[in-house]
Design a protein around this motif. Sequence first.
Motif, PDB file in Angstrom:
ATOM      1  N   ALA A 179       0.828  -1.199   0.000  1.00  0.00           N
ATOM      2  CA  ALA A 179       0.000   0.000   0.000  1.00  0.00           C
ATOM      3  C   ALA A 179       0.868   1.258   0.000  1.00  0.00           C
ATOM      4  O   ALA A 179       1.853   1.337   0.732  1.00  0.00           O
ATOM      5  CB  ALA A 179      -0.924   0.004   1.214  1.00  0.00           C
ATOM      6  N   ASP A 180       0.501   2.219  -0.841  1.00  0.00           N
ATOM      7  CA  ASP A 180       1.217   3.488  -0.928  1.00  0.00           C
ATOM      8  C   ASP A 180       0.246   4.613  -0.601  1.00  0.00           C
ATOM      9  O   ASP A 180      -0.677   4.900  -1.366  1.00  0.00           O
ATOM     10  CB  ASP A 180       1.793   3.669  -2.335  1.00  0.00           C
ATOM     11  CG  ASP A 180       2.598   4.952  -2.479  1.00  0.00           C
ATOM     12  OD1 ASP A 180       2.867   5.586  -1.433  1.00  0.00           O
ATOM     13  OD2 ASP A 180       2.952   5.321  -3.601  1.00  0.00           O
ATOM     14  N   THR A 181       0.453   5.243   0.550  1.00  0.00           N
ATOM     15  CA  THR A 181      -0.445   6.317   0.990  1.00  0.00           C
ATOM     16  C   THR A 181       0.176   7.700   0.785  1.00  0.00           C
ATOM     17  O   THR A 181      -0.314   8.682   1.350  1.00  0.00           O
ATOM     18  CB  THR A 181      -0.815   6.132   2.472  1.00  0.00           C
ATOM     19  OG1 THR A 181       0.399   6.134   3.256  1.00  0.00           O
ATOM     20  CG2 THR A 181      -1.547   4.830   2.695  1.00  0.00           C
ATOM     21  N   SER A 182       1.244   7.777  -0.020  1.00  0.00           N
ATOM     22  CA  SER A 182       1.875   9.075  -0.254  1.00  0.00           C
ATOM     23  C   SER A 182       0.945  10.047  -0.967  1.00  0.00           C
ATOM     24  O   SER A 182       1.115  11.262  -0.856  1.00  0.00           O
ATOM     25  CB  SER A 182       3.160   8.892  -1.072  1.00  0.00           C
ATOM     26  OG  SER A 182       4.079   8.072  -0.398  1.00  0.00           O
ATOM     27  N   TRP A 183      -0.036   9.527  -1.694  1.00  0.00           N
ATOM     28  CA  TRP A 183      -0.946  10.388  -2.441  1.00  0.00           C
ATOM     29  C   TRP A 183      -1.750  11.315  -1.534  1.00  0.00           C
ATOM     30  O   TRP A 183      -2.196  12.385  -1.973  1.00  0.00           O
ATOM     31  CB  TRP A 183      -1.913   9.535  -3.265  1.00  0.00           C
ATOM     32  CG  TRP A 183      -2.866   8.707  -2.454  1.00  0.00           C
ATOM     33  CD1 TRP A 183      -2.672   7.452  -1.987  1.00  0.00           C
ATOM     34  CD2 TRP A 183      -4.171   9.095  -2.003  1.00  0.00           C
ATOM     35  NE1 TRP A 183      -3.758   7.014  -1.268  1.00  0.00           N
ATOM     36  CE2 TRP A 183      -4.702   8.004  -1.264  1.00  0.00           C
ATOM     37  CE3 TRP A 183      -4.944  10.244  -2.145  1.00  0.00           C
ATOM     38  CZ2 TRP A 183      -5.958   8.039  -0.687  1.00  0.00           C
ATOM     39  CZ3 TRP A 183      -6.197  10.281  -1.569  1.00  0.00           C
ATOM     40  CH2 TRP A 183      -6.698   9.192  -0.849  1.00  0.00           C
ATOM     41  N   THR A 184      -1.919  10.939  -0.260  1.00  0.00           N
ATOM     42  CA  THR A 184      -2.737  11.752   0.634  1.00  0.00           C
ATOM     43  C   THR A 184      -2.123  13.132   0.894  1.00  0.00           C
ATOM     44  O   THR A 184      -2.844  14.093   1.163  1.00  0.00           O
ATOM     45  CB  THR A 184      -2.933  11.028   1.970  1.00  0.00           C
ATOM     46  OG1 THR A 184      -1.640  10.713   2.524  1.00  0.00           O
ATOM     47  CG2 THR A 184      -3.702   9.727   1.764  1.00  0.00           C
ATOM     48  N   THR A 185      -0.792  13.237   0.790  1.00  0.00           N
ATOM     49  CA  THR A 185      -0.131  14.529   1.024  1.00  0.00           C
ATOM     50  C   THR A 185       0.696  15.008  -0.166  1.00  0.00           C
ATOM     51  O   THR A 185       1.155  16.142  -0.168  1.00  0.00           O
ATOM     52  CB  THR A 185       0.795  14.444   2.253  1.00  0.00           C
ATOM     53  OG1 THR A 185       1.744  13.382   2.067  1.00  0.00           O
ATOM     54  CG2 THR A 185      -0.008  14.183   3.513  1.00  0.00           C
ATOM     55  N   GLN A 186       0.916  14.146  -1.167  1.00  0.00           N
ATOM     56  CA  GLN A 186       1.777  14.505  -2.286  1.00  0.00           C
ATOM     57  C   GLN A 186       1.047  14.521  -3.621  1.00  0.00           C
ATOM     58  O   GLN A 186       1.669  14.390  -4.673  1.00  0.00           O
ATOM     59  CB  GLN A 186       2.967  13.535  -2.361  1.00  0.00           C
ATOM     60  CG  GLN A 186       3.886  13.618  -1.158  1.00  0.00           C
ATOM     61  CD  GLN A 186       5.083  12.682  -1.279  1.00  0.00           C
ATOM     62  OE1 GLN A 186       5.319  12.083  -2.320  1.00  0.00           O
ATOM     63  NE2 GLN A 186       5.840  12.556  -0.201  1.00  0.00           N
ATOM     64  N   SER A 187      -0.258  14.657  -3.588  1.00  0.00           N
ATOM     65  CA  SER A 187      -0.997  14.799  -4.842  1.00  0.00           C
ATOM     66  C   SER A 187      -0.676  16.134  -5.496  1.00  0.00           C
ATOM     67  O   SER A 187      -0.233  17.083  -4.830  1.00  0.00           O
ATOM     68  CB  SER A 187      -2.502  14.685  -4.592  1.00  0.00           C
ATOM     69  OG  SER A 187      -2.843  13.376  -4.172  1.00  0.00           O
ATOM     70  N   CYS A 188      -0.899  16.196  -6.796  1.00  0.00           N
ATOM     71  CA  CYS A 188      -0.613  17.428  -7.528  1.00  0.00           C
ATOM     72  C   CYS A 188      -1.588  18.526  -7.111  1.00  0.00           C
ATOM     73  O   CYS A 188      -2.801  18.292  -7.058  1.00  0.00           O
ATOM     74  CB  CYS A 188      -0.726  17.159  -9.025  1.00  0.00           C
ATOM     75  SG  CYS A 188      -0.353  18.582 -10.050  1.00  0.00           S
ATOM     76  N   PRO A 189      -1.116  19.736  -6.791  1.00  0.00           N
ATOM     77  CA  PRO A 189      -2.018  20.818  -6.409  1.00  0.00           C
ATOM     78  C   PRO A 189      -3.009  21.152  -7.523  1.00  0.00           C
ATOM     79  O   PRO A 189      -2.672  21.053  -8.709  1.00  0.00           O
ATOM     80  CB  PRO A 189      -1.067  21.996  -6.142  1.00  0.00           C
ATOM     81  CG  PRO A 189       0.240  21.354  -5.819  1.00  0.00           C
ATOM     82  CD  PRO A 189       0.299  20.117  -6.664  1.00  0.00           C
ATOM     83  N   PRO A 190      -4.223  21.542  -7.179  1.00  0.00           N
ATOM     84  CA  PRO A 190      -5.236  21.850  -8.207  1.00  0.00           C
ATOM     85  C   PRO A 190      -4.811  22.958  -9.159  1.00  0.00           C
ATOM     86  O   PRO A 190      -5.219  22.964 -10.322  1.00  0.00           O
ATOM     87  CB  PRO A 190      -6.454  22.267  -7.372  1.00  0.00           C
ATOM     88  CG  PRO A 190      -6.245  21.631  -6.030  1.00  0.00           C
ATOM     89  CD  PRO A 190      -4.773  21.617  -5.815  1.00  0.00           C
ATOM     90  N   SER A 191      -3.974  23.890  -8.695  1.00  0.00           N
ATOM     91  CA  SER A 191      -3.592  25.032  -9.519  1.00  0.00           C
ATOM     92  C   SER A 191      -2.704  24.662 -10.692  1.00  0.00           C
ATOM     93  O   SER A 191      -2.442  25.502 -11.557  1.00  0.00           O
ATOM     94  CB  SER A 191      -2.879  26.076  -8.660  1.00  0.00           C
ATOM     95  OG  SER A 191      -1.726  25.515  -8.056  1.00  0.00           O
ATOM     96  N   HIS A 192      -2.236  23.417 -10.771  1.00  0.00           N
ATOM     97  CA  HIS A 192      -1.366  23.007 -11.869  1.00  0.00           C
ATOM     98  C   HIS A 192      -2.140  22.698 -13.142  1.00  0.00           C
ATOM     99  O   HIS A 192      -1.543  22.372 -14.160  1.00  0.00           O
ATOM    100  CB  HIS A 192      -0.548  21.782 -11.463  1.00  0.00           C
ATOM    101  CG  HIS A 192       0.605  22.100 -10.560  1.00  0.00           C
ATOM    102  ND1 HIS A 192       1.895  21.689 -10.818  1.00  0.00           N
ATOM    103  CD2 HIS A 192       0.665  22.808  -9.413  1.00  0.00           C
ATOM    104  CE1 HIS A 192       2.694  22.125  -9.859  1.00  0.00           C
ATOM    105  NE2 HIS A 192       1.968  22.793  -9.000  1.00  0.00           N
ATOM    106  N   PHE A 193      -3.460  22.795 -13.084  1.00  0.00           N
ATOM    107  CA  PHE A 193      -4.286  22.465 -14.247  1.00  0.00           C
ATOM    108  C   PHE A 193      -5.163  23.651 -14.612  1.00  0.00           C
ATOM    109  O   PHE A 193      -5.479  24.510 -13.786  1.00  0.00           O
ATOM    110  CB  PHE A 193      -5.161  21.242 -13.948  1.00  0.00           C
ATOM    111  CG  PHE A 193      -4.384  19.981 -13.727  1.00  0.00           C
ATOM    112  CD1 PHE A 193      -4.096  19.133 -14.767  1.00  0.00           C
ATOM    113  CD2 PHE A 193      -3.926  19.658 -12.456  1.00  0.00           C
ATOM    114  CE1 PHE A 193      -3.364  17.967 -14.562  1.00  0.00           C
ATOM    115  CE2 PHE A 193      -3.202  18.500 -12.234  1.00  0.00           C
ATOM    116  CZ  PHE A 193      -2.920  17.655 -13.293  1.00  0.00           C
ATOM    117  N   THR A 194      -5.515  23.690 -15.864  1.00  0.00           N
ATOM    118  CA  THR A 194      -6.446  24.709 -16.362  1.00  0.00           C
ATOM    119  C   THR A 194      -7.649  24.009 -16.990  1.00  0.00           C
ATOM    120  O   THR A 194      -7.490  23.331 -18.008  1.00  0.00           O
ATOM    121  CB  THR A 194      -5.762  25.610 -17.407  1.00  0.00           C
ATOM    122  OG1 THR A 194      -5.186  24.783 -18.427  1.00  0.00           O
ATOM    123  CG2 THR A 194      -4.674  26.449 -16.788  1.00  0.00           C
ATOM    124  N   PRO A 195      -8.853  24.190 -16.440  1.00  0.00           N
ATOM    125  CA  PRO A 195      -9.139  24.886 -15.178  1.00  0.00           C
ATOM    126  C   PRO A 195      -8.640  24.069 -13.982  1.00  0.00           C
ATOM    127  O   PRO A 195      -8.361  22.880 -14.122  1.00  0.00           O
ATOM    128  CB  PRO A 195     -10.665  24.982 -15.192  1.00  0.00           C
ATOM    129  CG  PRO A 195     -11.098  23.799 -15.996  1.00  0.00           C
ATOM    130  CD  PRO A 195     -10.061  23.624 -17.064  1.00  0.00           C
TER     131      PRO A 195
END
Length: 339
Positions: A179-195
């Motif tokens: 199991a890899d739970t790194s996504w809970t704190t290391q997901s890509c910030p929403p501002s990196h996408f348009t919209p």
Amino acid sequence: MSLDIWPPVSPAELKIKVAETQKRELAWIVGRTLKACEDLKHGLEDCYALLAPVDPGSTLVMSTPRNERVKGTITRVGTRIVKGTLSLQFRTIAPQTLTLSQSFPVHIHVLDALHTHLTESIDLLGLLLSNNPISDSASEANASSTANAAQALSSGMRVLADSITSSIALLKGPPLNEADTSWTTQSCPPSHFTPPLTQNFSFYITLQECSIVLLMRALEPVHAPVHFGTKLGLAIGTFRRLEHDEVDIIFKYKPGGDDYSDTKRVSANHTVDPPAASRPQTANAQLEEVYVREKVRVESADPSLISLYSKLGYLSIVLDQARRNLDAVMNLQLKEYTK
């Protein structure tokens, strides 16, 4: 059957001859080891070139097999994803198209760590080779320097072996059943996408078996109200939750994503990122308890990373043999270097 030395020598003279032979052998193996270090340095420089941020980069197709829940491409340049467009057909959210903002590339932290290992390994080999190669013939004057050089080589190659082993482990990634739970704190910030992404959507990139792995999750707050129609459908069986390995598990999720995903990393030739004041202040948001409503995993093999993995494996074998030879001449205890 006996073995005699001819012409015969006294025991004292024999000890002197043996010591001189050992000194010459040590000087010879040090010279051969330095030549092996030169080859290792050239090989690691080739590995470094495979990870260098050189345009146009590697364009990878990201598509789910046998369906079109995810369909699109991403472009990796160095340790970053600089371009990407993905069409999503999730069951729990409305269809949408994600487009990566060119102002905010996504850092792949595993590749950043790999880049650091390669840089440190090349610098270490450069330091070991900075001394002049030692001659194959040893004398009483340089016996001490030969022994010191051999000890320094042995220590440096041990550190180098650890670095290469760590690099190979990063490319291989963790086991699939871990199991890899790194996504809970290391997901890509929403501002990196348009919209920008919604707060209840996780976009996480990692590495597995030399492949770029994209994990997307549709999230639901634990205390979110459940629609009456949904409750009724669950009760009578007309509506079922999507089954996956993270269903009904409560995670503490950071909606703002990774704090360091848009900062300048150690990779060379990266463009200077915008100042922190210009970024949305969502990174310091509190953790929220969420369920994973839907999870989609997409992977794409990267030819450059596959080649890098193969080269590092070969260099590890060459380094292992050089260490064995040097330690044998130095009368060190032989041990299993690689598993």
